[in-house]
Enzyme design. Structure first.
Site: not given
Ligand code: AMP
Length: 397
Positions: A40, A201, A354, A377
């Site tokens: 950074r 999610k 992220g 974010g």
């Molecule tokens: P996000 O921060 O919402 O972008 O989520 C990223 C995280 O989602 C990563 O740590 C992945 O391991 C998790 N992830 C991706 N696919 C799956 C899945 N099918 N089941 C559970 N976790 C998942």
């Protein structure tokens, strides 16, 4: 939201005192406090060097960690001042306070071509609370405000937005690039615009899905959020991630896609496992029929083929969120394949910050993307089409 904002190139900084908001929120070794990754600081150099070369006196500032208004020696920016000095090959004057006597005296004495760094902004409660007195005190140190910490533009803090009420405000090169590339991808994309959304999610991506349904030609879904959509479509998801509260929302989004004529792709096959573990044995199943006791962990080969095909002739691809549990090698192939497909297309390719940025770097494709956003974010809120306080406060072009 207007993304066409003035940058340091649109304003005369010669002989002026410039308050430069940087993102020096660097990771540190817990025990020694040593900076473990200076990326950074390196990223901030082009704007700093430009300002110094133009004859500005630069008063840099940043937050570090979450001191929440308390003075914590372990979160002092002193080590950052030292590292910045090494990188610039010049002295970085360090103020022992933020808007106190030391900072005021050092800022007043600062000459064109010199740089100083204020102490951690978040040592003052007024920073995160955006207290006008604190913003005004920061502004009083300088004559121009340059914002270059994209990671905090979604926050209305004193140094990211409040200060712009008192000074002419423009962006540095980092924010300038984010606005130019992501802004035009949203406002005036080279089509077809394909958005790939993954991650854990649905609930954390609702605003993004909703906004992109108004803009994109194709939306591709992967990752843990898949299964709430599959359930909403009448499929069985076993023990996969499921957010039951969002089933109606998923139905609404599927209906919206249909109504708007947006192609909405969901995985047709899935690698699942009996448990969430790196050693779990992958089993390939039809996504609509995930057996009881099995959880979806990654997209399967047929899905990879369809998704690769969908980005081949895209004009712009925006990607946010991994396609599976890429941290486990047995379930990283879907994410790797999508990264590879992005690397191979001639489209403008944008990776949201992220986890997707981490995945692209970890898998070795970082230098083959048009742009990797530096804000997690912030880039999510950007894709949601939300007004970002740290962008809205900058002067329009
Ligand atoms: P996000 O921060 O919402 O972008 O989520 C990223 C995280 O989602 C990563 O740590 C992945 O391991 C998790 N992830 C991706 N696919 C799956 C899945 N099918 N089941 C559970 N976790 C998942």
């Amino acid at each position: 939201m207007n993304y066409n904002k003035k940058t340091v190139k649109d304003i005369d900084v010669k002989g002026k005192k410039v308050l430069l908001r940087c993102d020096f929120n660097v990771p540190q070794d817990k025990a020694t406090g040593a900076i473990t990754d200076g990326k950074r600081i390196v990223a901030a150099l082009p704007t700093i060097q430009y300002l110094l070369e133009q004859g500005a006196a630069v008063i840099a500032c940043s937050h570090l960690g979450k001191p929440k208004g308390e003075w914590k020696q372990s979160l002092s920016l002193a080590p950052v001042a030292a590292r910045l000095g090494e990188l610039l090959g010049k002295d970085v004057i360090f103020a022992k306070d933020i808007v106190g006597e030391d900072a005021k005296a050092k800022a007043a004495a600062l000459q064109p071509g010199q740089i100083m760094l204020l102490e951690n902004l978040r040592f003052d409660i007024g920073e995160e609370k955006n207290h006008p007195e604190f913003a005004k005190a920061l502004a009083d140190l300088a004559e121009i405000y340059v914002s270059d910490a994209f990671g905090t533009v979604h926050r209305a803090h004193a140094s990211t937005a409040g200060v712009a009420a008192y000074l002419p405000a423009v962006s540095g090169f980092l924010i300038g690039k984010e606005l130019e590339i992501m802004g035009s991808a949203l406002a005036n994309p080279k089509r077809p615009l394909v958005a790939i959304l993954g991650g854990a999610k649905v609930s954390s991506k609702i605003g993004v899905i909703n906004n992109l349904l108004d803009i994109a030609d194709t939306i591709i879904v992967g990752g843990g959020m898949t299964y709430t959509f599959i359930k909403a479509m009448g499929g069985s998801v076993g023990t996969s991630l499921l957010e039951s509260d969002w089933l109606d929302y998923c139905k609404e989004m599927l209906a919206k896609a249909k109504e708007k004529g947006v192609r909405f792709l969901l995985p047709v096959d899935t690698l699942c496992a009996a448990e969430f573990s790196a050693d779990a044995k992958p089993e390939l199943v039809d996504t609509m029929h995930i057996p009881d006791g099995r959880m979806g962990m990654d997209i399967g080969p047929k899905t990879i083929e369809a998704y690769t095909d969908a980005v081949k002739d895209a004009g712009t691809v925006i990607w946010n969120g991994p396609m599976g549990v890429f941290e486990f090698p047995a379930f990283a192939e879907g994410t790797r394949a999508v990264a590879k497909a992005l690397a191979a297309t001639s489209a403008v390719t944008i990776v949201g910050g992220g986890d997707s940025a981490a995945a692209v770097s970890q898998l070795g494709f970082a230098d083959q993307m048009t742009h990797i956003s530096t804000g997690g974010g912030a880039s999510l809120e950007f894709l949601e089409g939300k007004e970002l306080p740290g962008v809205a406060c900058l002067l329009d072009r």
